[in-house]
Enzyme design. Sequence first.
Site, PDB file in Angstrom:
ATOM      1  N   SER A   1      35.370  25.680  43.770  1.00 22.40           N
ATOM      2  CA  SER A   1      36.387  26.688  44.042  1.00 22.40           C
ATOM      3  C   SER A   1      37.449  26.137  44.997  1.00 22.40           C
ATOM      4  O   SER A   1      38.164  25.205  44.663  1.00 22.40           O
ATOM      5  CB  SER A   1      35.729  27.954  44.596  1.00 22.40           C
ATOM      6  OG  SER A   1      36.657  28.992  44.742  1.00 22.40           O
TER       7      SER A   1
ATOM      8  N   ASP B   1      43.128  29.324  43.034  1.00 20.74           N
ATOM      9  CA  ASP B   1      42.238  28.315  43.601  1.00 20.74           C
ATOM     10  C   ASP B   1      41.820  27.334  42.512  1.00 20.74           C
ATOM     11  O   ASP B   1      42.305  27.402  41.376  1.00 20.74           O
ATOM     12  CB  ASP B   1      41.023  28.987  44.243  1.00 20.74           C
ATOM     13  CG  ASP B   1      40.178  29.739  43.241  1.00 20.74           C
ATOM     14  OD1 ASP B   1      40.672  30.062  42.147  1.00 20.74           O
ATOM     15  OD2 ASP B   1      39.001  30.021  43.539  1.00 20.74           O
TER      16      ASP B   1
ATOM     17  N   ASP C   1      39.257  26.814  40.529  1.00 18.63           N
ATOM     18  CA  ASP C   1      38.690  27.222  39.242  1.00 18.63           C
ATOM     19  C   ASP C   1      39.350  28.460  38.658  1.00 18.63           C
ATOM     20  O   ASP C   1      38.870  29.010  37.667  1.00 18.63           O
ATOM     21  CB  ASP C   1      37.174  27.417  39.351  1.00 18.63           C
ATOM     22  CG  ASP C   1      36.790  28.585  40.246  1.00 18.63           C
ATOM     23  OD1 ASP C   1      37.420  28.743  41.295  1.00 18.63           O
ATOM     24  OD2 ASP C   1      35.843  29.318  39.903  1.00 18.63           O
TER      25      ASP C   1
ATOM     26  N   ASP D   1      39.825  31.668  39.593  1.00 18.05           N
ATOM     27  CA  ASP D   1      39.334  33.050  39.640  1.00 18.05           C
ATOM     28  C   ASP D   1      39.873  33.820  40.831  1.00 18.05           C
ATOM     29  O   ASP D   1      39.626  35.022  40.954  1.00 18.05           O
ATOM     30  CB  ASP D   1      37.803  33.100  39.594  1.00 18.05           C
ATOM     31  CG  ASP D   1      37.136  32.519  40.839  1.00 18.05           C
ATOM     32  OD1 ASP D   1      37.826  31.884  41.664  1.00 18.05           O
ATOM     33  OD2 ASP D   1      35.903  32.688  40.975  1.00 18.05           O
TER      34      ASP D   1
END
Length: 474
Positions: free
Chosen positions: A99, A240, A242, A244
């Site tokens: 993340s 961010d 990834d 999400d």
Amino acid sequence: MKFGTSGLRGLSVDLKGRASALHASAFGRYLLDSGMAGCGDVILIGQDFRDSSPEIAGNCAEALASLGFDVRDCGTVPTPALALYGLKKKAACLMVTGSHIPADRNGIKFYRPDGEIDKTDEAAITALAAEFDRAGFTFSPRGARMKDRSEECLSVFRQRNATVLPAGALAGLKVGVYQHSTVARDLMVELLEHFGATVVPFGRSDEFIPVDTEAVSEETIAKLKEAARHHRLDAIISADGDGDRPLVADETGMPLRGDLLGLIASNFLCAATVVTPVTSNSGLETAGAFSVIRTRVGSPFVISGMQDALAAGQDHVAGFEANGGVLTASEFDVNGHVLDALPTRDCFVPILSTLFLAATKRQPLSLIAASFHLPFAAADRLENFPVDTSGRLMAHLRASPASLAAFLQPIGVLDSVSDIDGLRATLTDRRIIHFRPSGNAPEMRCYAEAQSEAAAQDLLHAGLERILWWAQAN
């Protein structure tokens, strides 16, 4: 290796070895033993752009293939895209990502065929991994190949988002996309152009850049402000690593709070019930036409809260975290289309709904943000803060009301405290300060609310200084 607020986290160098295979094996065995999956079933694997992610994904794939699973490679896709594809295929998933944390760390997010794992699943996977470890688990990577399903996975997610807004809904907006190393970067450009916006991509990087949307660094804010000024932008979006957690900055390049993005998205969806952690802005209860349920920090707790709301007979249930990631537990009718439930963090719905609000009102985002009249909030963290030190600090503060009051004495007078997750202290002048160790990194987080931006920043800095003072004295 340790499960935090969302997924397993650890040092990249460790996860590139047997640790990733060990935990993937434990996850696979858990699926088989619980009956959630059977031998020969499909498992999907996605990853972010960290240098360590391909090797970790390969280790996981080999470990799962050795258990008899049919492992499919979804490539570098946003976590919500992988999760949605898994729900459509009724397939378990693993997302290799750390993340927003630095590149020397990485992680794995696990999804059952019916969605994100919960805390009970985490405990079972951890126990199985420990059992395998005691039994002398060994792993020798051989470079197994996976079937490529990256385009199909991305296509399902692209179709979901392509109907969220009316055609041409963002025409007239000039939007920057800070691409850095987020896996959402190309789809962001594509979708904004699809809705008619003029798009200015910038900041693309071949090296991983950690961007924490909940505590945006001064360096990142400076980049956003320069881009906004240089290109005369109406807004800037990003995410961010990834994809999400959303980042939306106004026309000056100043990021909007994630909980404000969640509020805007909830209003856009016409949610009736919204589940959000205690760290989200205290003004939410009076800012939207929905009821609010507060939880601990972390998507598993938000998801559990949404499930409880559904079980109680409520519909149009959504959730969001203070970082802005929006989750939906119900189907929603949006723009004449059914938006399927996606009970995992998503950055696209809050981004699109916020830009749509700006396009509809034809007002600067800074003015729109101010119109919600939320208390001013600030958040930051002390990085590389030893976990044992944060544990001792929290134990000291919880020891008695007098201990917390004495700690806060240079800052203000304690009025009340909530211990849902960390310690959230309300002072007699109605300012709020919240101390909470990170659930997935050696970090101590501090959150502050006040009636002005300057007061919130002053309170935040005072809180961080008190943490450092205590750590040095103890």
